[in-house]
Design a protein around this motif. Sequence first.
Motif, PDB file in Angstrom:
ATOM      1  N   GLY A  11       0.785  -1.231   0.000  1.00 12.55           N
ATOM      2  CA  GLY A  11       0.000   0.000   0.000  1.00 12.55           C
ATOM      3  C   GLY A  11       0.814   1.276   0.000  1.00 12.55           C
ATOM      4  O   GLY A  11       0.244   2.379  -0.065  1.00 12.55           O
ATOM      5  N   ASP A  12       2.147   1.176   0.077  1.00 14.48           N
ATOM      6  CA  ASP A  12       2.993   2.362  -0.004  1.00 14.48           C
ATOM      7  C   ASP A  12       2.953   2.911  -1.432  1.00 14.48           C
ATOM      8  O   ASP A  12       2.506   2.247  -2.367  1.00 14.48           O
ATOM      9  N   VAL A  13       3.461   4.114  -1.615  1.00 11.82           N
ATOM     10  CA  VAL A  13       3.511   4.714  -2.942  1.00 11.82           C
ATOM     11  C   VAL A  13       4.683   4.142  -3.732  1.00 11.82           C
ATOM     12  O   VAL A  13       5.756   3.882  -3.165  1.00 11.82           O
ATOM     13  N   VAL A  14       4.496   3.906  -5.013  1.00 14.17           N
ATOM     14  CA  VAL A  14       5.579   3.443  -5.880  1.00 14.17           C
ATOM     15  C   VAL A  14       6.447   4.644  -6.239  1.00 14.17           C
ATOM     16  O   VAL A  14       5.946   5.683  -6.681  1.00 14.17           O
ATOM     17  N   ARG A  15       7.752   4.507  -6.057  1.00 12.75           N
ATOM     18  CA  ARG A  15       8.695   5.601  -6.283  1.00 12.75           C
ATOM     19  C   ARG A  15       9.537   5.338  -7.530  1.00 12.75           C
ATOM     20  O   ARG A  15       9.557   4.230  -8.058  1.00 12.75           O
ATOM     21  N   GLU A  16      10.270   6.382  -7.943  1.00 16.61           N
ATOM     22  CA  GLU A  16      11.042   6.304  -9.182  1.00 16.61           C
ATOM     23  C   GLU A  16      12.431   6.873  -8.973  1.00 16.61           C
ATOM     24  O   GLU A  16      12.627   7.821  -8.204  1.00 16.61           O
ATOM     25  N   VAL A  17      13.398   6.288  -9.660  1.00 13.68           N
ATOM     26  CA  VAL A  17      14.735   6.865  -9.794  1.00 13.68           C
ATOM     27  C   VAL A  17      14.959   7.087 -11.289  1.00 13.68           C
ATOM     28  O   VAL A  17      14.813   6.155 -12.091  1.00 13.68           O
ATOM     29  N   SER A  18      15.290   8.311 -11.660  1.00 12.60           N
ATOM     30  CA  SER A  18      15.456   8.668 -13.065  1.00 12.60           C
ATOM     31  C   SER A  18      16.926   8.704 -13.454  1.00 12.60           C
ATOM     32  O   SER A  18      17.781   9.102 -12.661  1.00 12.60           O
ATOM     33  N   PHE A  19      17.199   8.278 -14.677  1.00 10.24           N
ATOM     34  CA  PHE A  19      18.534   8.339 -15.250  1.00 10.24           C
ATOM     35  C   PHE A  19      18.464   9.159 -16.529  1.00 10.24           C
ATOM     36  O   PHE A  19      17.418   9.717 -16.867  1.00 10.24           O
ATOM     37  N   ALA A  20      19.553   9.212 -17.285  1.00 13.16           N
ATOM     38  CA  ALA A  20      19.594  10.057 -18.476  1.00 13.16           C
ATOM     39  C   ALA A  20      18.541   9.651 -19.500  1.00 13.16           C
ATOM     40  O   ALA A  20      17.876  10.501 -20.086  1.00 13.16           O
ATOM     41  N   CYS A  32       8.686  -2.270   0.599  1.00 10.02           N
ATOM     42  CA  CYS A  32       8.959  -3.661   0.245  1.00 10.02           C
ATOM     43  C   CYS A  32      10.436  -3.942  -0.008  1.00 10.02           C
ATOM     44  O   CYS A  32      10.912  -5.049   0.248  1.00 10.02           O
ATOM     45  N   GLN A  33      11.169  -2.956  -0.525  1.00  7.12           N
ATOM     46  CA  GLN A  33      12.490  -3.254  -1.084  1.00  7.12           C
ATOM     47  C   GLN A  33      13.669  -2.590  -0.390  1.00  7.12           C
ATOM     48  O   GLN A  33      14.790  -3.096  -0.513  1.00  7.12           O
ATOM     49  N   THR A  34      13.473  -1.474   0.266  1.00  2.42           N
ATOM     50  CA  THR A  34      14.625  -0.746   0.817  1.00  2.42           C
ATOM     51  C   THR A  34      14.444  -0.388   2.287  1.00  2.42           C
ATOM     52  O   THR A  34      15.031   0.583   2.764  1.00  2.42           O
ATOM     53  N   GLY A  35      13.651  -1.168   3.013  1.00  2.00           N
ATOM     54  CA  GLY A  35      13.463  -0.912   4.436  1.00  2.00           C
ATOM     55  C   GLY A  35      12.786   0.406   4.729  1.00  2.00           C
ATOM     56  O   GLY A  35      12.986   0.980   5.807  1.00  2.00           O
ATOM     57  N   GLY A  36      12.000   0.907   3.794  1.00  2.00           N
ATOM     58  CA  GLY A  36      11.281   2.168   3.970  1.00  2.00           C
ATOM     59  C   GLY A  36      12.074   3.398   3.593  1.00  2.00           C
ATOM     60  O   GLY A  36      11.550   4.518   3.620  1.00  2.00           O
ATOM     61  N   LYS A  37      13.333   3.227   3.200  1.00  3.53           N
ATOM     62  CA  LYS A  37      14.179   4.372   2.868  1.00  3.53           C
ATOM     63  C   LYS A  37      14.123   4.658   1.371  1.00  3.53           C
ATOM     64  O   LYS A  37      14.504   3.803   0.556  1.00  3.53           O
ATOM     65  N   PRO A  38      13.686   5.859   0.972  1.00  2.00           N
ATOM     66  CA  PRO A  38      13.662   6.193  -0.459  1.00  2.00           C
ATOM     67  C   PRO A  38      15.081   6.250  -1.022  1.00  2.00           C
ATOM     68  O   PRO A  38      16.021   6.704  -0.357  1.00  2.00           O
ATOM     69  N   LEU A  39      15.235   5.770  -2.232  1.00  2.00           N
ATOM     70  CA  LEU A  39      16.520   5.847  -2.914  1.00  2.00           C
ATOM     71  C   LEU A  39      16.734   7.247  -3.466  1.00  2.00           C
ATOM     72  O   LEU A  39      15.779   7.926  -3.853  1.00  2.00           O
ATOM     73  N   ALA A  40      17.986   7.675  -3.510  1.00  2.29           N
ATOM     74  CA  ALA A  40      18.296   8.993  -4.056  1.00  2.29           C
ATOM     75  C   ALA A  40      18.055   8.993  -5.561  1.00  2.29           C
ATOM     76  O   ALA A  40      18.541   8.106  -6.267  1.00  2.29           O
ATOM     77  N   ASP A  41      17.305   9.971  -6.019  1.00  3.39           N
ATOM     78  CA  ASP A  41      17.098  10.165  -7.452  1.00  3.39           C
ATOM     79  C   ASP A  41      18.195  11.106  -7.929  1.00  3.39           C
ATOM     80  O   ASP A  41      18.132  12.311  -7.725  1.00  3.39           O
ATOM     81  N   ARG A  42      19.233  10.546  -8.530  1.00  2.00           N
ATOM     82  CA  ARG A  42      20.426  11.322  -8.843  1.00  2.00           C
ATOM     83  C   ARG A  42      20.138  12.477  -9.794  1.00  2.00           C
ATOM     84  O   ARG A  42      20.701  13.549  -9.689  1.00  2.00           O
ATOM     85  N   ARG A  43      19.239  12.265 -10.755  1.00  2.92           N
ATOM     86  CA  ARG A  43      18.952  13.334 -11.709  1.00  2.92           C
ATOM     87  C   ARG A  43      18.259  14.501 -11.009  1.00  2.92           C
ATOM     88  O   ARG A  43      18.604  15.655 -11.210  1.00  2.92           O
ATOM     89  N   MET A  44      17.283  14.197 -10.136  1.00  6.95           N
ATOM     90  CA  MET A  44      16.600  15.259  -9.416  1.00  6.95           C
ATOM     91  C   MET A  44      17.545  15.952  -8.451  1.00  6.95           C
ATOM     92  O   MET A  44      17.480  17.161  -8.248  1.00  6.95           O
TER      93      MET A  44
END
Length: 288
Positions: free
Chosen positions: A252-261, A271-283
């Motif tokens: 039920g959490d929000v699906v997040r995105e990491v953008s590349f070039a 589900c995948q990172t222990g609740g910690k959002p991954l850094a979106d390097r482009r943003m």
Amino acid sequence: MPELPEVEALALDLGGRLDGRALVKVHVAAFSALKTFDPPLSALEGGLVEGVSRHGKFLDVQAAGLHLVLHLARAGWVRWRDEVPAIPPKPSTKSTLALRVVLDDQAGLDVTEAGTRKSLAAYVVRDPQDVPGIASLGPDPLTDDFTLERFAAILRAEGRKQLKGVLRHQGTIAGIGNAYSDEILHAARMSPFKPSDGLSDDEVALLYTALRETLGAAVERSRGLAASELKGEKKSNLAVHGRTGETCPVCGDVVREVSFADSSLQYCATCQTGGKPLADRRMSRLLK
């Protein structure tokens, strides 16, 4: 982008439609798509179709003792036509049509590519191994010899490379692209950035099971579908890929995105990172 399940289903669908049919003509509408000149396209003319198969994400139509191999790239597709126009297509840089295959009853195939990035590739070869991309493919993940032990050895050999990249690299494992790598990692509840050699034995087994079950289920859902139905089937069954901002169907959490070039990945932090959002390097670069 068509990946292993869609190309497998395309091969099954086209195999049934083309069996015993003769190729009358192959027209090139986008000269950039044709990557070979010997044998010429004309060598296919009059040949009976002997089968349609898949090599990773490559589609292989066998006729006249030769192979018409297609790589649909990011925006390519194959469309069945009950009747093709009598007038050959004119080469054009603006049309989505790349090749047209005409059969002995005037039915045929349109091989198309949307967008301005023209990456679709067609080859006429005597042996599929003559196509560089096929010759360099890694093992197919749905064959019987793709065992847990073999998968574990692949992960160890890749060292500190991130799981997302390992799953997508065609020379390491054939057929998995951006979408299904996201889905496999979500099913395994693993971060896309986790190092390949950082998995315990139990985690390797979990990822192996997620890989086989995710791809196997997609192939089974696609089996028997016509080419025109495959894109919709794929999209409707994705849990996270292409669903940024939507709700994860597991937690039920929000699906997040990491953008590349030129691409992006989607994941669920819970589900995948222990609740910690991954850094979106482009943003992150844009905000500096």
